[in-house]
Structure formats: structure tokens, C-alpha cells
Design a protein around this motif. Structure first.
Motif, PDB file in Angstrom:
ATOM      1  N   GLU A   1      -2.939   0.776  -4.186  1.00  0.00           N
ATOM      2  CA  GLU A   1      -2.407  -0.579  -4.055  1.00  0.00           C
ATOM      3  C   GLU A   1      -1.405  -0.823  -5.187  1.00  0.00           C
ATOM      4  OE1 GLU A   1      -5.898  -3.459  -2.410  1.00  0.00           O
ATOM      5  OE2 GLU A   1      -6.094  -2.740  -4.469  1.00  0.00           O
ATOM      6  N   LEU A   2      -0.232  -1.313  -4.846  1.00  0.00           N
ATOM      7  CA  LEU A   2       0.709  -1.791  -5.845  1.00  0.00           C
ATOM      8  C   LEU A   2       0.682  -3.312  -5.794  1.00  0.00           C
ATOM      9  CD1 LEU A   2       3.685   0.705  -5.402  1.00  0.00           C
ATOM     10  CD2 LEU A   2       1.728   0.825  -6.958  1.00  0.00           C
TER      11      LEU A   2
ATOM     12  N   VAL B   1       1.399  11.719 -11.483  1.00  0.00           N
ATOM     13  CA  VAL B   1       1.041  10.541 -12.275  1.00  0.00           C
ATOM     14  C   VAL B   1       1.836   9.351 -11.739  1.00  0.00           C
ATOM     15  CG1 VAL B   1       1.034   9.500 -14.565  1.00  0.00           C
ATOM     16  CG2 VAL B   1       0.546  11.945 -14.290  1.00  0.00           C
ATOM     17  N   LEU B   2       1.133   8.304 -11.308  1.00  0.00           N
ATOM     18  CA  LEU B   2       1.765   7.095 -10.784  1.00  0.00           C
ATOM     19  C   LEU B   2       1.949   6.092 -11.910  1.00  0.00           C
ATOM     20  CD1 LEU B   2       2.704   5.147  -8.545  1.00  0.00           C
ATOM     21  CD2 LEU B   2       0.286   4.651  -8.087  1.00  0.00           C
ATOM     22  N   ASN B   3       3.192   5.698 -12.147  1.00  0.00           N
ATOM     23  CA  ASN B   3       3.511   4.689 -13.158  1.00  0.00           C
ATOM     24  C   ASN B   3       4.251   3.529 -12.500  1.00  0.00           C
ATOM     25  OD1 ASN B   3       2.597   5.976 -15.664  1.00  0.00           O
ATOM     26  ND2 ASN B   3       4.202   7.474 -15.242  1.00  0.00           N
ATOM     27  N   THR B   4       3.849   2.312 -12.811  1.00  0.00           N
ATOM     28  CA  THR B   4       4.569   1.137 -12.319  1.00  0.00           C
ATOM     29  C   THR B   4       5.581   0.723 -13.384  1.00  0.00           C
ATOM     30  OG1 THR B   4       2.760  -0.256 -13.153  1.00  0.00           O
ATOM     31  CG2 THR B   4       2.723   0.343 -10.823  1.00  0.00           C
TER      32      THR B   4
ATOM     33  N   LEU C   1       0.842  -1.193   0.000  1.00  0.00           N
ATOM     34  CA  LEU C   1       0.000   0.000   0.000  1.00  0.00           C
ATOM     35  C   LEU C   1       0.881   1.249   0.000  1.00  0.00           C
ATOM     36  CD1 LEU C   1      -3.044   0.626   0.069  1.00  0.00           C
ATOM     37  CD2 LEU C   1      -2.817   0.937   2.548  1.00  0.00           C
ATOM     38  N   LEU C   2       0.768   2.030  -1.063  1.00  0.00           N
ATOM     39  CA  LEU C   2       1.525   3.272  -1.202  1.00  0.00           C
ATOM     40  C   LEU C   2       0.687   4.431  -0.690  1.00  0.00           C
ATOM     41  CD1 LEU C   2       3.857   5.031  -2.414  1.00  0.00           C
ATOM     42  CD2 LEU C   2       2.503   5.084  -4.527  1.00  0.00           C
ATOM     43  N   VAL C   3       1.272   5.241   0.172  1.00  0.00           N
ATOM     44  CA  VAL C   3       0.656   6.482   0.633  1.00  0.00           C
ATOM     45  C   VAL C   3       1.592   7.618   0.265  1.00  0.00           C
ATOM     46  CG1 VAL C   3      -0.168   7.807   2.606  1.00  0.00           C
ATOM     47  CG2 VAL C   3      -0.517   5.331   2.543  1.00  0.00           C
ATOM     48  N   TYR C   4       1.081   8.582  -0.508  1.00  0.00           N
ATOM     49  CA  TYR C   4       1.915   9.679  -0.995  1.00  0.00           C
ATOM     50  C   TYR C   4       1.218  11.002  -0.699  1.00  0.00           C
ATOM     51  CZ  TYR C   4       4.457  12.606  -4.349  1.00  0.00           C
ATOM     52  OH  TYR C   4       5.194  13.598  -4.940  1.00  0.00           O
ATOM     53  N   ALA C   5       1.948  11.907  -0.059  1.00  0.00           N
ATOM     54  CA  ALA C   5       1.415  13.243   0.231  1.00  0.00           C
ATOM     55  C   ALA C   5       2.141  14.260  -0.630  1.00  0.00           C
ATOM     56  CB  ALA C   5       1.577  13.581   1.710  1.00  0.00           C
ATOM     57  N   GLN C   6       1.423  14.889  -1.553  1.00  0.00           N
ATOM     58  CA  GLN C   6       2.021  15.903  -2.418  1.00  0.00           C
ATOM     59  C   GLN C   6       2.348  17.136  -1.590  1.00  0.00           C
ATOM     60  OE1 GLN C   6       3.733  16.670  -5.032  1.00  0.00           O
ATOM     61  NE2 GLN C   6       2.217  16.481  -6.673  1.00  0.00           N
ATOM     62  N   GLY C   7       3.575  17.629  -1.705  1.00  0.00           N
ATOM     63  CA  GLY C   7       3.966  18.791  -0.918  1.00  0.00           C
ATOM     64  C   GLY C   7       3.227  20.057  -1.298  1.00  0.00           C
TER      65      GLY C   7
ATOM     66  N   GLY D   1       2.189   8.346  11.357  1.00  0.00           N
ATOM     67  CA  GLY D   1       2.311   8.896  10.022  1.00  0.00           C
ATOM     68  C   GLY D   1       1.587   8.078   8.995  1.00  0.00           C
ATOM     69  N   ALA D   2       1.997   8.265   7.756  1.00  0.00           N
ATOM     70  CA  ALA D   2       1.266   7.735   6.622  1.00  0.00           C
ATOM     71  C   ALA D   2       1.745   6.361   6.212  1.00  0.00           C
ATOM     72  CB  ALA D   2       1.385   8.701   5.459  1.00  0.00           C
ATOM     73  N   SER D   3       1.934   5.471   7.136  1.00  0.00           N
ATOM     74  CA  SER D   3       2.360   4.102   6.898  1.00  0.00           C
ATOM     75  C   SER D   3       3.807   4.076   6.446  1.00  0.00           C
ATOM     76  CB  SER D   3       1.467   3.394   5.880  1.00  0.00           C
ATOM     77  OG  SER D   3       1.909   3.586   4.577  1.00  0.00           O
ATOM     78  N   THR D   4       4.342   2.871   6.267  1.00  0.00           N
ATOM     79  CA  THR D   4       5.748   2.744   5.890  1.00  0.00           C
ATOM     80  C   THR D   4       6.060   3.509   4.625  1.00  0.00           C
ATOM     81  OG1 THR D   4       5.850   0.574   6.892  1.00  0.00           O
ATOM     82  CG2 THR D   4       7.534   1.084   5.310  1.00  0.00           C
TER      83      THR D   4
END
Length: 329
Positions: free
Chosen positions: A215-216, A191-194, A177-183, A285-288
Motif C-alpha cells: 500500500e502506498l 528496496v521500496l522507498n517513498t 496499491l502497488l504490485v511489482y514482479a521482480q524479473g 494481470g497484476a492490477s494497474t
């Protein structure tokens, strides 16, 4: 994680924004002077003030306003170059916002994520079907993580590429599980690319707080003791690129064996100083995978730029806590 940030205010709408008083006055002064932006930049440089043509263009269009101390000093010189009264441009600028380690410390708490309300994160976790992600025991260990953060000419964050290695503590582990906070929430989500060995499953975005949860999904499930490597990127449109407040970090809620963080700067916009910083101890915080903006107390160490216009820092057997790099121009 996330964040990076420039020190100048930015708008990112495709349509032209209403110009500020500063932008209107600067544009008028440039037009009256008859000088091109290239010639203005050259004259600034001859007087010891380094400002890119891109920055000058943003300033006169209203997309960005000078806010760093170095930028404010350059505006004083700019008034000389344009032959306008001293202070006529500077007086039109609002007071700079607080930033840096002290401002991050004042915002950080031990109960909230570093850049967004816990309630906002919880709402997204429920939408992706992981309401208990913050409390549950995880059977996927983060062994190694490598972040490469690319900073654009205007000081904003162009992209982050991440490579992560996991080890399963139980059979059938198939996602992270990815958690991303845009500054800079106003810039919109990246844009999330795998890139390797995974693809995006359920994903949700909170535009108000610049928060993304996704989810990745691994290309195959892994069993106890097995390892799995994934790679993904988060790319921002620009220019102008989203603010990152001159910092990039990860917030870890569980230990990581090795974390390598690289910051790569545009050759035309090199900072004068860089530091790695860390804060140890549990943080809600926002998970690992959460990325935030500093914590308290901070351990700091100055870094040296390499020949590739970048710096790096390594954390071994680190966490829980926050680890990052910040810089100044």
C-alpha cells in the motif's frame, strides 16, 4: 510492472557460489595466461569483441555465465586471447534459455498475470487487506505515469523510479496499491522507498515468485475531482544486479491518459537496438501497477538512443494492455 533483465544467468548470494565448469576453466586459463582482466579486455576489444572487466570477473567467479549471442561470440575470441583450444570454453556452457518477444508471447495468456501465478497475487492481496482489488470498481484514476528504469553496467536492473498522478472519483481516496514482479526472483525483492507525498502501509512479499504488494498511503486523503502526485523508487542491490531479460514494461488493467517510459543505460554497456512494444486488450494481470514481461500480439517500433545513453517511449490514452521497451546488445 516490473521487469528488466539481462541476458546472462546470475547468482546474488553474498557468499561465493560453487563455480561452474565454465567458470573453473576460465579462471584457470586466465591464471595460466598471466594477463590481468584489464589487458584481456583490451585484447578482446582490439579483435572487435566488447566485454567489460566486470563481466569477465563475473564469468570467472561463476556469478554470471555468458548467454547472449554477443557474449558467446566474445567467448570464441577469448579462447584465442588466452591461447586455449577453440571450443574449450564454449563447450562447457549450457544451451541458452529462450528470450525476447517470441518467448514472452509463448508464456503469456489472457487469464494469468505475465510473470507469476494469479493465485500467488491473490494470496498477497488478502494479506494486505485487499482481497477484491482485482474485481472491484476503483475510484482512483491513474492520469499520468512516468517510469525511469536504470540499467547497470552488467545489464541488470539497478533501479526504477516512478512518478504517478491520480484523480479521485470519490471522496476520501487515500491509497494506491502497488504490485511489482521482480524479473529475477532469485535476486530477492527490491528496496521500496517513498520519495514524495506518500508512505508505505501494509506490504507483503512472495520470495518464490519475486512478487511484492504494498500500500502506498497518501500524505492526505483527496476528494472527488482532486489530483495527487506521488513518487517512489524500487532499488536493487548489486553488483551483480537482477536480470531483467532486456525488457521493462507496465501491464495496465485500466486506461491511463499518459504513460512515459524511460530506459537509461550505463555508458559502458550500450545496446545496439531498442524497441517500444505494446499489446492491447484486457489481460488478467497484476492490477494497474502490475509490471510484467510482454504479451501478444505485439506492436513494435524501433527507438533511437539519445545523447544521454537512453531511450523513451510515450503511450497516450492507453489500456488495458501492456506497454514496454526491450533491447538487444
Amino acid at each position: 510492472m516490473v521487469a528488466g533483465s539481462t541476458a546472462d544467468r546470475v547468482t546474488t548470494d553474498d557468499e561465493e557460489e560453487p563455480r561452474t565448469a565454465f567458470a573453473t576453466a576460465l579462471r584457470s586459463a586466465i591464471a595460466t595466461s598471466g594477463l590481468s582482466l584489464d589487458r584481456i579486455q583490451a585484447r578482446l576489444l582490439a579483435r572487435g569483441a566488447s566485454v567489460s572487466v566486470t563481466a569477465l570477473s563475473y564469468w570467472q567467479s561463476g556469478k554470471r555465465q555468458p548467454e547472449r549471442q554477443s557474449s558467446l561470440s566474445a567467448v570464441r575470441v577469448l579462447e584465442e586471447v588466452l591461447a586455449i583450444p577453440a571450443g574449450s570454453l564454449l563447450s562447457l556452457l549450457p544451451p541458452p534459455r529462450p528470450r525476447g518477444a517470441s518467448s514472452r508471447r509463448s508464456r503469456a495468456t489472457t487469464e494469468q498475470p505475465l510473470t507469476f501465478p494469479l493465485e500467488a497475487l491473490q494470496a498477497l492481496l488478502e494479506k494486505v487487506g485487499a482481497p477484491n482489488a482485482l474485481e472491484q470498481h476503483h475510484q482512483l484514476k491513474l492520469v499520468g505515469l512516468h517510469d525511469l528504469c536504470e540499467i547497470a553496467e552488467d545489464g541488470g536492473q539497478r533501479a526504477v523510479t516512478a512518478r504517478a498522478v491520480f484523480q479521485a472519483g470519490a471522496d476520501g481516496q487515500d491509497r494506491w496499491l502497488l504490485v511489482y514482479a521482480q524479473g529475477d526472483p532469485e535476486a530477492g525483492p527490491p528496496v521500496l522507498n517513498t520519495l514524495r507525498n506518500c508512505h508505505v502501509g501494509r506490504a507483503e512479499v512472495d520470495d518464490e515468485h519475486g512478487l511484492t504488494v504494498a500500500e502506498l498511503l497518501f500524505d492526505r486523503p483527496i476528494d472527488r475531482g482532486e489530483t495527487h502526485l506521488i513518487e517512489y523508487s524500487l532499488t536493487n542491490p548489486g553488483p551483480p544486479y537482477p536480470e531483467c531479460r532486456n525488457t521493462h514494461y507496465r501491464e495496465f488493467r485500466r486506461p491511463v491518459r499518459e504513460y512515459l517510459l524511460e530506459i537509461r543505460f550505463d555508458p559502458d554497456t550500450i545496446p545496439t537496438k531498442c524497441w517500444q512494444y505494446s499489446a492491447h486488450g484486457p489481460s488478467a494481470g497484476a492490477s494497474t501497477s502490475g509490471l510484467g514481461q510482454g504479451s501478444s500480439p505485439l506492436d513494435r517500433k524501433e527507438l533511437t538512443l539519445d545523447q544521454g545513453s537512453g531511450v523513451h517511449a510515450v503511450a497516450l490514452d492507453f489500456g488495458p494492455g501492456v506497454f514496454g521497451i526491450d533491447w538487444e546488445y
